[in-house]
Motif scaffolding. Structure first.
Motif, PDB file in Angstrom:
ATOM      1  N   TYR A 131       0.807  -1.213   0.000  1.00  0.00           N
ATOM      2  CA  TYR A 131       0.000   0.000   0.000  1.00  0.00           C
ATOM      3  C   TYR A 131       0.844   1.269   0.000  1.00  0.00           C
ATOM      4  CZ  TYR A 131      -3.720  -3.256   1.221  1.00  0.00           C
ATOM      5  OH  TYR A 131      -4.603  -4.296   1.221  1.00  0.00           O
ATOM      6  N   ARG A 132       2.130   1.132   0.190  1.00  0.00           N
ATOM      7  CA  ARG A 132       2.973   2.303   0.328  1.00  0.00           C
ATOM      8  C   ARG A 132       3.668   2.655  -0.978  1.00  0.00           C
ATOM      9  NH1 ARG A 132       5.743   0.694   6.126  1.00  0.00           N
ATOM     10  NH2 ARG A 132       3.983   1.320   7.422  1.00  0.00           N
ATOM     11  N   ASN A 133       3.800   3.941  -1.217  1.00  0.00           N
ATOM     12  CA  ASN A 133       4.618   4.439  -2.315  1.00  0.00           C
ATOM     13  C   ASN A 133       6.009   4.703  -1.757  1.00  0.00           C
ATOM     14  OD1 ASN A 133       5.916   5.823  -4.342  1.00  0.00           O
ATOM     15  ND2 ASN A 133       4.714   7.711  -4.082  1.00  0.00           N
ATOM     16  N   PRO A 134       6.980   3.833  -2.012  1.00  0.00           N
ATOM     17  CA  PRO A 134       8.301   3.995  -1.392  1.00  0.00           C
ATOM     18  C   PRO A 134       9.072   5.201  -1.903  1.00  0.00           C
ATOM     19  CG  PRO A 134       8.329   2.198  -2.981  1.00  0.00           C
ATOM     20  CD  PRO A 134       6.896   2.619  -2.845  1.00  0.00           C
ATOM     21  N   GLY A 135       8.600   5.826  -2.981  1.00  0.00           N
ATOM     22  CA  GLY A 135       9.243   7.038  -3.452  1.00  0.00           C
ATOM     23  C   GLY A 135       8.936   8.239  -2.589  1.00  0.00           C
ATOM     24  N   ALA A 136       7.904   8.121  -1.740  1.00  0.00           N
ATOM     25  CA  ALA A 136       7.557   9.188  -0.804  1.00  0.00           C
ATOM     26  C   ALA A 136       8.077   8.822   0.588  1.00  0.00           C
ATOM     27  CB  ALA A 136       6.048   9.382  -0.766  1.00  0.00           C
ATOM     28  N   ALA A 137       8.221   9.829   1.441  1.00  0.00           N
ATOM     29  CA  ALA A 137       8.694   9.578   2.803  1.00  0.00           C
ATOM     30  C   ALA A 137       7.650   8.789   3.587  1.00  0.00           C
ATOM     31  CB  ALA A 137       8.977  10.904   3.498  1.00  0.00           C
ATOM     32  N   TRP A 138       8.116   7.777   4.319  1.00  0.00           N
ATOM     33  CA  TRP A 138       7.275   7.015   5.246  1.00  0.00           C
ATOM     34  C   TRP A 138       8.050   6.880   6.547  1.00  0.00           C
ATOM     35  CZ3 TRP A 138       2.298   5.297   4.662  1.00  0.00           C
ATOM     36  CH2 TRP A 138       1.758   5.399   3.379  1.00  0.00           C
ATOM     37  N   ARG A 139       7.640   7.624   7.540  1.00  0.00           N
ATOM     38  CA  ARG A 139       8.375   7.648   8.806  1.00  0.00           C
ATOM     39  C   ARG A 139       8.497   6.238   9.389  1.00  0.00           C
ATOM     40  NH1 ARG A 139       6.682   7.550  14.089  1.00  0.00           N
ATOM     41  NH2 ARG A 139       8.091   8.497  15.610  1.00  0.00           N
ATOM     42  N   ASN A 140       9.731   5.893   9.780  1.00  0.00           N
ATOM     43  CA  ASN A 140      10.035   4.632  10.469  1.00  0.00           C
ATOM     44  C   ASN A 140       9.676   3.397   9.652  1.00  0.00           C
ATOM     45  OD1 ASN A 140      10.864   6.255  12.523  1.00  0.00           O
ATOM     46  ND2 ASN A 140       9.359   5.585  14.021  1.00  0.00           N
ATOM     47  N   ALA A 141       9.696   3.515   8.335  1.00  0.00           N
ATOM     48  CA  ALA A 141       9.383   2.377   7.478  1.00  0.00           C
ATOM     49  C   ALA A 141      10.638   1.948   6.715  1.00  0.00           C
ATOM     50  CB  ALA A 141       8.280   2.728   6.487  1.00  0.00           C
ATOM     51  N   PRO A 142      10.930   0.652   6.665  1.00  0.00           N
ATOM     52  CA  PRO A 142      12.104   0.191   5.919  1.00  0.00           C
ATOM     53  C   PRO A 142      11.804   0.032   4.433  1.00  0.00           C
ATOM     54  CG  PRO A 142      11.076  -1.655   7.047  1.00  0.00           C
ATOM     55  CD  PRO A 142      10.279  -0.437   7.418  1.00  0.00           C
ATOM     56  N   CYS A 143      12.682   0.519   3.602  1.00  0.00           N
ATOM     57  CA  CYS A 143      12.620   0.281   2.166  1.00  0.00           C
ATOM     58  C   CYS A 143      13.967  -0.276   1.706  1.00  0.00           C
ATOM     59  CB  CYS A 143      12.305   1.569   1.406  1.00  0.00           C
ATOM     60  SG  CYS A 143      10.553   2.041   1.436  1.00  0.00           S
ATOM     61  N   THR A 144      13.967  -0.969   0.591  1.00  0.00           N
ATOM     62  CA  THR A 144      15.193  -1.559   0.076  1.00  0.00           C
ATOM     63  C   THR A 144      15.372  -1.202  -1.393  1.00  0.00           C
ATOM     64  OG1 THR A 144      14.045  -3.620  -0.496  1.00  0.00           O
ATOM     65  CG2 THR A 144      15.080  -3.507   1.685  1.00  0.00           C
ATOM     66  N   THR A 145      16.598  -1.392  -1.873  1.00  0.00           N
ATOM     67  CA  THR A 145      16.882  -1.175  -3.282  1.00  0.00           C
ATOM     68  C   THR A 145      17.962  -2.153  -3.723  1.00  0.00           C
ATOM     69  OG1 THR A 145      17.673   0.419  -4.937  1.00  0.00           O
ATOM     70  CG2 THR A 145      18.544   0.652  -2.707  1.00  0.00           C
ATOM     71  N   THR A 146      17.865  -2.574  -4.970  1.00  0.00           N
ATOM     72  CA  THR A 146      18.872  -3.485  -5.533  1.00  0.00           C
ATOM     73  C   THR A 146      19.854  -2.747  -6.427  1.00  0.00           C
ATOM     74  OG1 THR A 146      17.353  -4.034  -7.332  1.00  0.00           O
ATOM     75  CG2 THR A 146      17.368  -5.489  -5.406  1.00  0.00           C
ATOM     76  N   ASP A 147      19.806  -1.419  -6.413  1.00  0.00           N
ATOM     77  CA  ASP A 147      20.739  -0.610  -7.189  1.00  0.00           C
ATOM     78  C   ASP A 147      21.028   0.647  -6.384  1.00  0.00           C
ATOM     79  OD1 ASP A 147      22.164  -0.374  -9.851  1.00  0.00           O
ATOM     80  OD2 ASP A 147      21.080   1.531  -9.803  1.00  0.00           O
ATOM     81  N   ASP A 148      22.209   0.736  -5.802  1.00  0.00           N
ATOM     82  CA  ASP A 148      22.494   1.781  -4.824  1.00  0.00           C
ATOM     83  C   ASP A 148      23.954   2.207  -4.933  1.00  0.00           C
ATOM     84  OD1 ASP A 148      21.578   3.434  -2.819  1.00  0.00           O
ATOM     85  OD2 ASP A 148      21.609   1.927  -1.233  1.00  0.00           O
ATOM     86  N   LEU A 149      24.190   3.505  -4.867  1.00  0.00           N
ATOM     87  CA  LEU A 149      25.552   4.039  -4.811  1.00  0.00           C
ATOM     88  C   LEU A 149      25.624   4.955  -3.592  1.00  0.00           C
ATOM     89  CD1 LEU A 149      28.322   4.149  -6.208  1.00  0.00           C
ATOM     90  CD2 LEU A 149      27.510   6.179  -7.454  1.00  0.00           C
TER      91      LEU A 149
END
Length: 540
Positions: free
Chosen positions: A300-318
């Motif tokens: 239900y979350r749009n990870p492109g927006a801020a979500w306080r205290n919510a973990p998000c991940t990425t498979t492409d990161d610098l």
């Protein structure tokens, strides 16, 4: 600030209760004062909140999860607790006032056993009646819920005059990856006083983080959101969250303001550029989200927006690491991803490159960590040993204006805002404080300890703490009550900083408040939670 005025709720109590009690006004230093205020009296009650059939103590499903859990509890406890003492409680959050208001209303339901006159009585019933019946739960004080309360409240206010010879600044401990107490951070920075600043990534959630004590590891870690110290960006923004903007060494009246911050960082070489998607954090893991290309386990979350205290991940990161992080870089959050790491000197010239993570960070230098195929390929192609990279960074506010174009070079991430231009302004949506249904979150309604910073029309800055989780002295405030406190103090703009057990105030090496991690626990004399960073007042 009208020190003799009734405080923010105008509580009137039974005869014999002290409804409002201002403490003496103390001069801390030239242009710096401190005063404490007590208001209200205890009238809430202790209850047991039960673990529901969903495994949690809260649910958004009243008709099935809450109703079935209540019926099950009444049946199991029928011989020891009357059915009318077991009820479904509705937790309600108020609508917010901001640039994108959120509707209020019911946000969660709980099943409670009511009617205990003390925490001890509730704990005894939990241990001798609830647990033996095959149920689980925890003891709770009803003031926590955010319904109207008579308190009590204990509010502490530091006032910094516009002509004070001191400057506010953001600091951290010996390094960013290792949280330290507020007292230690104030000492290390040589400051006069300080309060807790940013919220943090809980160490027990962040991969490959420094281990603390079990008590602190649940709560603290590296900063969540933007941090800048002395013009150096030490943590990128969860896009659009609110922050305090300060000028390094400048009078607070000349530079302090509150804005919603976005950051964009990149490196370039040989005519090609690549975004740097993080600074001083574990690659592949973004706590608080708010960045393109992220993933969230919550559909239900749009990870492109801020979500306080919510973990998000990425498979492409610098991710870039500065010496402030610590002596060496961390491993990746996901060990299955391809990785590459380049070490650079102070001119961003590559001195080493390798296909593993975890290397010493040179003094004055930088390290870039890539995880995922795209980021790894870019470093491989454009950052061989001997290449010189060109870094670029922009920090902008909600209007797209540069935050660093003038004197400001300190940023302390917080949020939400509490006041803007003299009116209550709680921008919960921008700060990711909302439910999956995009309504106001229970976080706004829950009473807890809170730390706030406010700016008055004449340039006076106030650092304010409200203790909480202690029925005998201070129950804490909801977000709306926190805004009302700052309005009463006399501020036109205000921001919440960290809260809960983070809330702490040190003045001249003395802890002035009583940090509390949980309701129902006895206050620990001198206890301080280890914090990710601090907002301190030091000589200019």
């Amino acid at each position: 600030m009208a020190h003799g005025d009734p405080l923010f709720l105008g509580i009137t109590g039974p005869k014999g209760y002290t409804v409002f009690s201002p403490g003496p006004l103390q001069t801390v230093a030239n242009g710096v004062t401190y005063q404490a205020f007590a208001q209200g009296y205890a009238s809430d009650q202790w209850q047991i909140t039960l673990r529901l059939t969903n495994g949690d103590t809260l649910t958004q499903d009243r008709d099935t999860t809450a109703a079935d859990s209540a019926a099950d509890a009444r049946a199991r406890l029928s011989k020891v607790i009357p059915a009318d003492r077991i009820e479904i409680v509705t937790l309600t959050a108020p609508a917010t006032v901001g640039s994108s208001p959120l509707p209020g209303g019911p946000v969660a339901y709980a099943v409670r056993i009511k009617g205990f006159d003390s925490a001890a009585a509730a704990h005894t019933a939990l241990d001798t009646q609830v647990v033996p019946a095959g149920l689980a739960g925890k003891v709770l004080y009803t003031a926590q819920d955010g319904a109207p309360s008579t308190g009590p409240w204990n509010i502490r206010v530091i006032s910094i005059a516009p002509d004070s010879p001191y400057a506010l600044k953001a600091v951290h401990g010996a390094d960013l990856r290792t949280p330290e107490t507020l007292r230690d951070q104030v000492r290390l920075s040589g400051a006069l006083l300080g309060v807790n600043a940013s919220e943090a990534v809980p160490i027990d959630q962040a991969p490959n983080s420094v281990y603390l004590t079990p008590e602190d590891g649940r709560y603290t870690g590296i900063p969540e959101g933007v941090v800048m110290e002395g013009g150096n960006l030490l943590s990128t923004a969860n896009d659009g969250r609110s922050a305090l903007v300060l000028g390094h060494g400048a009078p607070v009246a000349d530079s302090a303001r509150i804005a919603e911050i976005s950051t964009a960082v990149s490196v370039s070489a040989g005519g090609s550029s690549h975004p740097v998607t993080g600074i001083d954090r574990v690659p592949g893991y973004v706590y608080g989200c708010g960045m393109p290309g992220l993933r969230s386990a919550d559909p239900y979350r749009n990870p492109g927006a801020a979500w306080r205290n919510a973990p998000c991940t990425t498979t492409d990161d610098l991710v870039a690491f500065r010496p402030e992080w610590g002596d060496s870089t961390p491993p990746a959050a996901d060990p299955s991803l391809p990785v590459r790491e380049v070490v650079m000197d102070g001119n961003w010239t590559v001195t080493d490159a390798h296909t593993w993570l975890g290397t010493a960070i040179p003094a004055g230098g930088r390290v870039l960590q890539a995880v995922g195929q795209k980021a790894v390929q870019w470093l491989t192609d454009h950052a061989p040993k001997g290449a010189t990279l060109q870094p670029s960074a922009s920090v902008t506010d909600q209007n797209g204006a540069s935050v660093t174009a003038g004197s400001p070079d300190m940023l302390v991430g917080g949020g939400p805002a509490l006041m803007r231009d003299g009116r209550i302004y709680i921008n919960a949506r921008e700060n990711g404080i909302l439910t999956d249904a995009y309504t106001a979150s229970n976080t706004l309604a829950e009473r807890m300890p809170r730390t706030m910073v406010g700016i008055a029309k004449d340039g006076t800055v106030h650092l304010v703490t409200v203790d909480g989780r202690n029925p005998d002295s201070s129950v804490g405030v909801t977000m709306s009550e926190a805004a009302a406190v700052m309005q009463w103090v006399g501020d036109t703009d205000a921001l919440e900083l960290g809260n809960g057990g983070d809330t702490a105030m040190i003045i001249k090496d003395t802890l002035y408040n009583t940090p509390m991690n949980d309701w129902g626990s006895a206050p620990k004399t001198g206890y301080e939670r280890k914090l990710t960073n601090a907002l301190v007042l030091a000589p200019r």
